[in-house]
Design an enzyme around this catalytic site. Structure first.
Site, mmCIF file in Angstrom:
data_model
loop_
_atom_site.group_PDB
_atom_site.id
_atom_site.type_symbol
_atom_site.label_atom_id
_atom_site.label_comp_id
_atom_site.label_asym_id
_atom_site.label_seq_id
_atom_site.Cartn_x
_atom_site.Cartn_y
_atom_site.Cartn_z
ATOM 1 C CE LYS A 125 -8.714 -12.558 -6.713
ATOM 2 N NZ LYS A 125 -9.306 -13.899 -6.603
HETATM 3 O O1 G3P Z 1 -12.490 -15.267 -8.298
HETATM 4 C C1 G3P Z 1 -13.509 -14.944 -7.379
HETATM 5 C C2 G3P Z 1 -14.373 -16.112 -7.135
HETATM 6 O O2 G3P Z 1 -13.629 -17.174 -6.614
HETATM 7 C C3 G3P Z 1 -15.579 -15.866 -6.293
HETATM 8 O O3 G3P Z 1 -16.490 -16.787 -6.726
HETATM 9 O O4 G3P Z 1 -18.330 -18.352 -6.603
HETATM 10 O O5 G3P Z 1 -17.338 -17.441 -4.501
HETATM 11 O O6 G3P Z 1 -18.726 -16.001 -5.968
HETATM 12 P P1 G3P Z 1 -17.784 -17.151 -5.893
#
Ligand code: G3P
Length: 308
Positions: A125
């Site tokens: 990633k």
């Molecule tokens: O895969 C990306 C994700 O983990 C980000 O999510 O909820 O931190 O915006 P969030």
């Protein structure tokens, strides 16, 4: 709710060149009816979240990031690598996204090689951009250069922290296998920062010849923010990327990330996402509905008439 234009002929044509999600089983005369369905990944680094979903055949991969590794209890880089390696073994042969934490091109490529050997199913990633917030004056193409180098050496990548279609396009052009637009963070940001007197998305960042300028331009927000409700801005971003990828038959997979609720899952599929990476608590909410429950209570009651 997000209201997409009809899927174009180009979108259908692209679907035909994408990988099969549910292959037929040898000896089974029923072709799988959702061979080209959207794939579901679990957005987690916690084994206890992932294992039951995997055993139940509900997920086809996982995505991790440093925040999720911290949540899973990682206390050192060596410990984080142990967790990542264990997850790769658990998920085999499904893809496991492992995120870089280095910030400069050479170190990122080196760290990518270190992570790539944790499992043959690992995907590296790579954050989009040059990270000016943490590397002042850094090269804005850092992430894409790393992706290009990894593509050249046969390492699959997932470009993360994607917030507009140009980032998605450049990532694909550099050779990314996946791109991760953060659907949920777009409306989060607009809701928090927009000036209510102005058009939706007025707080979004622009990319102009002066570089990143916060708060003073909507140059980059028109496509993702205008033309609908703020809460659907993330789904509009996915739709825009899906349209561009279809126009050019780009096979980089659109991995919708930062999903907050089951409605966004539906919106991602309407918009043309290839993969949805979903936090375990959101996945727990997708199967039940109060009316399904009420209906079941009635059927069970009536079945007593002939169950004796
Ligand atoms: O895969 C990306 C994700 O983990 C980000 O999510 O909820 O931190 O915006 P969030």
């Amino acid at each position: 709710m997000f209201n997409p234009a009809f899927s174009s002929a180009a979108m259908f044509a692209r679907k035909n060149i994408m990988p099969v999600t549910n292959p037929d089983k040898p000896g089974n005369s029923i072709h799988h009816p959702a061979a080209k369905a959207a794939r579901i990944f679990c957005d987690s680094a916690t084994r206890s979240d992932i294992e039951p979903l995997l055993r139940a055949g509900l997920i086809n991969g996982i995505t991790t990031n440093p925040t999720l590794l911290k949540k899973a209890g990682a206390k050192s880089w060596a410990n984080a690598k142990e967790i990542m390696k264990d997850l790769c073994a658990l998920l085999q042969p499904y893809p496991v996204s492992l995120e870089l934490t280095e910030l400069t091109e050479d170190k990122m490529v080196e760290q990518a090689q270190e992570l790539a050997v944790l499992g043959t199913n690992s995907v590296i990633k790579v954050p989009a951009g040059g990270y000016p917030a943490v590397v002042p004056g850094g090269d804005p193409f850092t992430g894409f250069k790393v992706v290009r180098k990894l593509w050249e050496s046969g390492v699959r990548t997932n470009v993360t922290l994607v917030f507009n279609t140009t980032q998605a396009f450049w990532a694909a052009n550099a050779g990314a296998t996946y791109i991760s637009p953060f659907l949920g963070r777009v409306p989060d940001y607009i809701n928090k920062n927009d000036n209510p007197a102005k058009a939706a998305g007025n707080s979004l960042y622009s990319i102009g010849d002066k570089g990143f300028v916060a708060g003073d331009s909507v140059a980059n927000s028109e496509y993702v923010a205008a033309g609908g409700e703020i809460k659907d801005a993330g789904a509009r971003l996915i739709f825009e990327i899906a349209t561009v990828f279809a126009n050019y038959q780009i096979t980089t997979e659109i991995l919708a990330a930062s999903i907050r609720n089951p409605v966004q899952l539906t919106e991602c599929m309407l918009a043309g996402a290839d993969i949805l990476t979903v936090p375990a608590p959101v996945l727990q909410t997708v199967a039940n509905h109060p009316l399904s429950d009420e209906g079941m209570r009635g059927f069970l009651e009536d079945s007593k008439a002939f169950s004796g």
